[in-house]
Design an enzyme around this catalytic site. Sequence first.
Site, mmCIF file in Angstrom:
data_model
loop_
_atom_site.group_PDB
_atom_site.id
_atom_site.type_symbol
_atom_site.label_atom_id
_atom_site.label_comp_id
_atom_site.label_asym_id
_atom_site.label_seq_id
_atom_site.Cartn_x
_atom_site.Cartn_y
_atom_site.Cartn_z
ATOM 1 N N THR A 170 11.472 33.148 -6.847
ATOM 2 C CA THR A 170 12.670 33.020 -6.028
ATOM 3 C C THR A 170 13.942 33.441 -6.766
ATOM 4 O O THR A 170 14.272 32.885 -7.810
ATOM 5 C CB THR A 170 12.879 31.588 -5.488
ATOM 6 O OG1 THR A 170 11.636 31.030 -5.075
ATOM 7 C CG2 THR A 170 13.816 31.619 -4.302
ATOM 8 N N LYS A 208 2.757 25.307 -4.417
ATOM 9 C CA LYS A 208 4.166 25.653 -4.523
ATOM 10 C C LYS A 208 4.975 24.367 -4.683
ATOM 11 O O LYS A 208 4.953 23.507 -3.806
ATOM 12 C CB LYS A 208 4.622 26.422 -3.280
ATOM 13 C CG LYS A 208 3.967 27.773 -3.130
ATOM 14 C CD LYS A 208 4.272 28.423 -1.796
ATOM 15 C CE LYS A 208 5.732 28.755 -1.637
ATOM 16 N NZ LYS A 208 5.998 29.457 -0.353
ATOM 17 N N ARG A 242 1.674 39.754 -2.996
ATOM 18 C CA ARG A 242 1.829 38.546 -2.177
ATOM 19 C C ARG A 242 1.962 38.934 -0.710
ATOM 20 O O ARG A 242 2.809 39.762 -0.352
ATOM 21 C CB ARG A 242 3.065 37.774 -2.618
ATOM 22 C CG ARG A 242 3.458 36.596 -1.731
ATOM 23 C CD ARG A 242 4.655 35.872 -2.334
ATOM 24 N NE ARG A 242 5.185 34.811 -1.483
ATOM 25 C CZ ARG A 242 6.386 34.848 -0.903
ATOM 26 N NH1 ARG A 242 7.177 35.903 -1.065
ATOM 27 N NH2 ARG A 242 6.806 33.838 -0.173
ATOM 28 N N ARG A 267 13.228 22.045 11.616
ATOM 29 C CA ARG A 267 14.422 22.720 12.120
ATOM 30 C C ARG A 267 15.083 21.905 13.236
ATOM 31 O O ARG A 267 14.412 21.170 13.976
ATOM 32 C CB ARG A 267 14.081 24.114 12.649
ATOM 33 C CG ARG A 267 13.494 25.046 11.599
ATOM 34 C CD ARG A 267 13.316 26.455 12.140
ATOM 35 N NE ARG A 267 12.678 27.324 11.163
ATOM 36 C CZ ARG A 267 13.315 27.929 10.164
ATOM 37 N NH1 ARG A 267 14.629 27.745 10.036
ATOM 38 N NH2 ARG A 267 12.672 28.695 9.316
#
Length: 472
Positions: free
Chosen positions: A275, A217, A35, A76
């Site tokens: 993850t 994803k 990846r 953010r």
Amino acid sequence: MRRTRRARIVATLGPASSDEAAIRALFERGVDVFRLNFSHGTQSDHARRLETIRALEQEFGRPIGVLLDLQGPKLRLGTFDGGRVQLEAGARFRLDMDRTPGDARRAPLPHLEIFAALQDGTELLLDDGKLRLRVERHGADFAETTVLVGGPISDRKGVNVPSVLLPLSPLTPKDRDDLDFGLALGVDWVALSFVQRPEDIEEARALIGSRAWIMAKLEKPAAIEHLEGIVALSDGIMVARGDLGVELPPEQVPQLQRRIVRACRQAGKPVVVATQMLESMIAAPVPTRAEVSDVATAVYDGVDAVMLSAESASGRYPLEAVAMMDRIIARVEADPSYRSGIDATHAAAQATTADAVCASLRDVAALLSPAATVTYTSSGFTSLRAARERPAVPILSLTPDIVSARRMAMVWGVHAVLVDDVHDVAEMIECACRTARTEGFAHPGDHVVVVAGLPFGQSGTTNLLHVARIPR
């Protein structure tokens, strides 16, 4: 180099695994797909890593998959006066488009898309869910909130809006530039971040075409609401549990992981669980027992691949993490209950010629116990449908297309081999028997079950099943 396990290992490259020696060692320890995480590193960094991977592929004669993981939109906060403030539970806190550094009463949030999607009562999560706000009043460029869970907050921490479908493309200008760069290099898979709905896959497909396969994803609750549509349009799915665990209660994630895996297995689409699989191995040479059980659970569920992130990219023990992943998979697949679990969760085949042939392949493999099943494929379609059936014997995928061979590195139980074009069935059967011997799958006198599509070279035409015996 033959892997005897069925589930695959995806490993992320980074500062701890960038040079030729490190990448070689990871591959030898068991990595099937590398990846390239475009959230970190430069394009030139990733180009050098890909060049090393392709050189190893030539040396070892085994196709290696490469997954380009796009960063996606990053929501953010702006900055704070002094870089850090403390928010107290029950206090009022304003978010707005004013880029002036914030304080304990307000902060900049330079994302009009968030304000456009808010409703009174919407909850916002800050800093991976450590702080929680509730929207009391909002407009086109501001939101007045109440702090539900307080704590320290600093510059540019992430913002999550779990209950809202945000009017955002999953592809930022940076992503489009990285995508063009990666496709020109020849990556095999593209992981698309921030997927919320099937239309996001269509947007990416319009840019990518057939140059790479798309892996969606699943990290947003909105994506779960459109799971079947996203699975149908994607080539593969990644269960991105980190962000799912932020935007949803953690206790829901295992249930959703199992639901996603089953949806992918039913559709015959590769599924990767990712993850925090061996998170403690970032700093320690051995994982926790809970992490080992986590990896094992995914393998018992029949996933195509499990993934290492920071463990291999920036951790202190990348080789040990890959070796541990390899051992866990091998131990699970040697457990008799693994096979019974795979059979118990197997979904009925679709009413198509290809699935009828591959379902028969599964039955023949169970009855005859051949040395291998052999698929002859140009596009990879036949191998995918065979892998969907999770046969009890290895899948030897023969293809004249190196692109298809590399993509198959992500797929459960598939060992891809690059072969020459064949021109008739007799030549194909001879090629299958010869390759099964040379790759160490079969010996003289063994049976192999061959599946292919006629006419050769046309995707989606799987319509032939032949049982052959390896000549003595």
